[in-house]
Design an enzyme around this catalytic site. Structure first.
Site, short mmCIF file in Angstrom:
data_model
loop_
_atom_site.label_atom_id
_atom_site.label_comp_id
_atom_site.label_asym_id
_atom_site.label_seq_id
_atom_site.Cartn_x
_atom_site.Cartn_y
_atom_site.Cartn_z
N GLU A 20 0.82 -1.20 0.00
CA GLU A 20 0.00 0.00 0.00
C GLU A 20 0.87 1.26 0.00
O GLU A 20 1.98 1.26 0.52
CB GLU A 20 -0.93 -0.01 1.22
CG GLU A 20 -1.98 -1.10 1.15
CD GLU A 20 -2.88 -1.13 2.38
OE1 GLU A 20 -3.83 -1.93 2.37
OE2 GLU A 20 -2.62 -0.36 3.33
N GLN A 68 -10.66 6.02 -22.66
CA GLN A 68 -11.84 5.22 -22.30
C GLN A 68 -12.98 6.18 -21.96
O GLN A 68 -13.34 6.36 -20.80
CB GLN A 68 -11.51 4.28 -21.14
CG GLN A 68 -10.43 3.26 -21.49
CD GLN A 68 -10.25 2.22 -20.40
OE1 GLN A 68 -11.22 1.74 -19.83
NE2 GLN A 68 -9.01 1.87 -20.12
N LYS A 120 -7.02 9.42 -45.27
CA LYS A 120 -6.89 7.97 -45.41
C LYS A 120 -8.05 7.43 -46.24
O LYS A 120 -9.20 7.83 -46.07
CB LYS A 120 -6.89 7.31 -44.03
CG LYS A 120 -5.72 7.73 -43.14
CD LYS A 120 -5.81 7.07 -41.78
CE LYS A 120 -4.67 7.53 -40.89
NZ LYS A 120 -4.74 6.93 -39.53
N ARG A 141 -9.48 3.60 -47.60
CA ARG A 141 -9.32 2.15 -47.60
C ARG A 141 -9.47 1.63 -49.02
O ARG A 141 -10.51 1.82 -49.66
CB ARG A 141 -10.33 1.49 -46.67
CG ARG A 141 -10.13 -0.03 -46.54
CD ARG A 141 -10.89 -0.59 -45.36
NE ARG A 141 -10.37 -0.12 -44.09
CZ ARG A 141 -9.28 -0.61 -43.51
NH1 ARG A 141 -8.58 -1.58 -44.10
NH2 ARG A 141 -8.88 -0.13 -42.35
N THR A 171 1.93 2.72 -30.97
CA THR A 171 2.72 1.77 -31.78
C THR A 171 3.60 2.49 -32.78
O THR A 171 4.64 1.97 -33.19
CB THR A 171 1.80 0.80 -32.53
OG1 THR A 171 1.01 1.54 -33.49
CG2 THR A 171 0.87 0.06 -31.58
N GLY A 172 3.17 3.66 -33.22
CA GLY A 172 3.94 4.43 -34.20
C GLY A 172 3.69 4.03 -35.64
O GLY A 172 4.30 4.60 -36.55
N GLY A 173 2.78 3.08 -35.86
CA GLY A 173 2.54 2.60 -37.22
C GLY A 173 2.08 3.68 -38.18
O GLY A 173 2.56 3.76 -39.31
N THR A 174 1.16 4.52 -37.74
CA THR A 174 0.66 5.60 -38.60
C THR A 174 1.77 6.57 -38.96
O THR A 174 1.89 7.01 -40.12
CB THR A 174 -0.48 6.35 -37.89
OG1 THR A 174 -1.58 5.46 -37.69
CG2 THR A 174 -0.95 7.53 -38.73
#
Length: 280
Positions: free
Chosen positions: A34, A90, A183, A185, A214-217
């Site tokens: 604690e 969230q 973007k 698709r 993640t850095g993907g974009t």
């Protein structure tokens, strides 16, 4: 005066060098795990600073304990600055039975703190969940100044339309052109990106967002800019919530990756302390 929680200790040296008064606090752990906090010193007002990065839940409980300790000491007005606010993504129910987690955390903190300041919160609409005054603080000035000489007469891009306001704010600091990536698709597994209404050939480009995970974009955007003839490519964000390997992946794709120090990381080169000092 400032009080720094365990998620704000990395600001201490710079705050002290700027002449800020810092209230001493003891934070440790009991043998059973604690958290224990003890505030030393007295006063009427305090500004508590702590980002709630991992372990998030522990840091949130710590902020509640600090708030209670300060009230017990007789402090009458408490501000809370949470540069990176956990649970900010969230912000809605997607399945029956889920909480709106950011609302739960804000309401709990509102028991002790009259004012809440968050840097570049994911969804500014969630500030209404805090019972008192809640402010979304922009880091545009410190990000812009860091890249001023590097960018020259370049341009600022948002990775998508949702981040366009962020790119605009940084671009206005620098007096530069700004736009965003669109973007489209083209198959179930493939997305095409392109910058809207700007020519990047021969220009230095800064891509800026609120969070890099993640850095993907960012990697895909940088690869496209290379093909389009961009000169130098810089990537920045307010919060570096980097997944494993993300720093290395993005760094390989760009000329420089630099984020603010709301969360301490190896690439947290942009200090928000000048903005913190305004909130004391």
């Amino acid at each position: 005066m400032f009080l720094l929680g365990s998620g704000g200790k990395h600001f201490e040296d710079e705050l002290r060098n700027a002449g800020a008064k810092i209230l001493e606090v003891e934070i440790k752990r009991f043998p059973d795990g604690e958290k224990y906090v003890r505030v030393m010193g007295n006063g009427d007002e305090a500004t508590v600073v702590s980002s709630t990065f991992y372990p998030q839940d522990e840091k949130i409980v710590e902020l509640l304990l600090l708030g209670d300790a300060l009230r017990e000491k007789g402090f009458e007005k408490l501000k809370l600055v949470v540069p990176y606010f956990a649970y900010s993504r969230q912000d809605r129910v997607t399945k029956d039975g889920e909480p709106i987690s950011v609302r739960a955390v804000m309401r709990a903190l509102g028991i002790y703190y009259e004012e809440l300041y968050i840097f570049d919160t994911h969804n500014p609409e969630t500030l209404r969940f805090f019972p008192g005054k809640a402010v979304n603080v922009s880091p545009a000035r410190v990000i812009g100044e860091y890249f001023r000489e590097k960018l020259g007469d370049g341009l600022v891009l948002a990775p998508d339309k949702g981040a366009l306001e962020r790119a605009r704010a940084v671009a206005e600091v620098l007096g530069l052109e700004y736009s965003h990536f669109e973007k489209r698709r083209i198959s179930p597994t493939e997305v095409e990106m392109h910058p809207v209404d700007v020519d990047v050939k021969g220009k230095n480009v800064l891509i800026v967002d609120d969070i890099i995970s993640t850095g993907g974009t960012m990697v895909r955007a940088a690869e496209l800019l290379r093909k389009l003839g961009a000169k130098k490519i810089y990537v920045s964000a307010t919060h570096g919530v980097f997944a494993e390997g993300a720093i290395e992946r993005v760094s390989r794709a760009v000329d420089e990756l630099a984020v603010t120090n709301t969360i301490p990381t190896p690439v947290s080169r942009i200090s928000i302390v000048p903005e913190l000092l305004k909130l004391e």
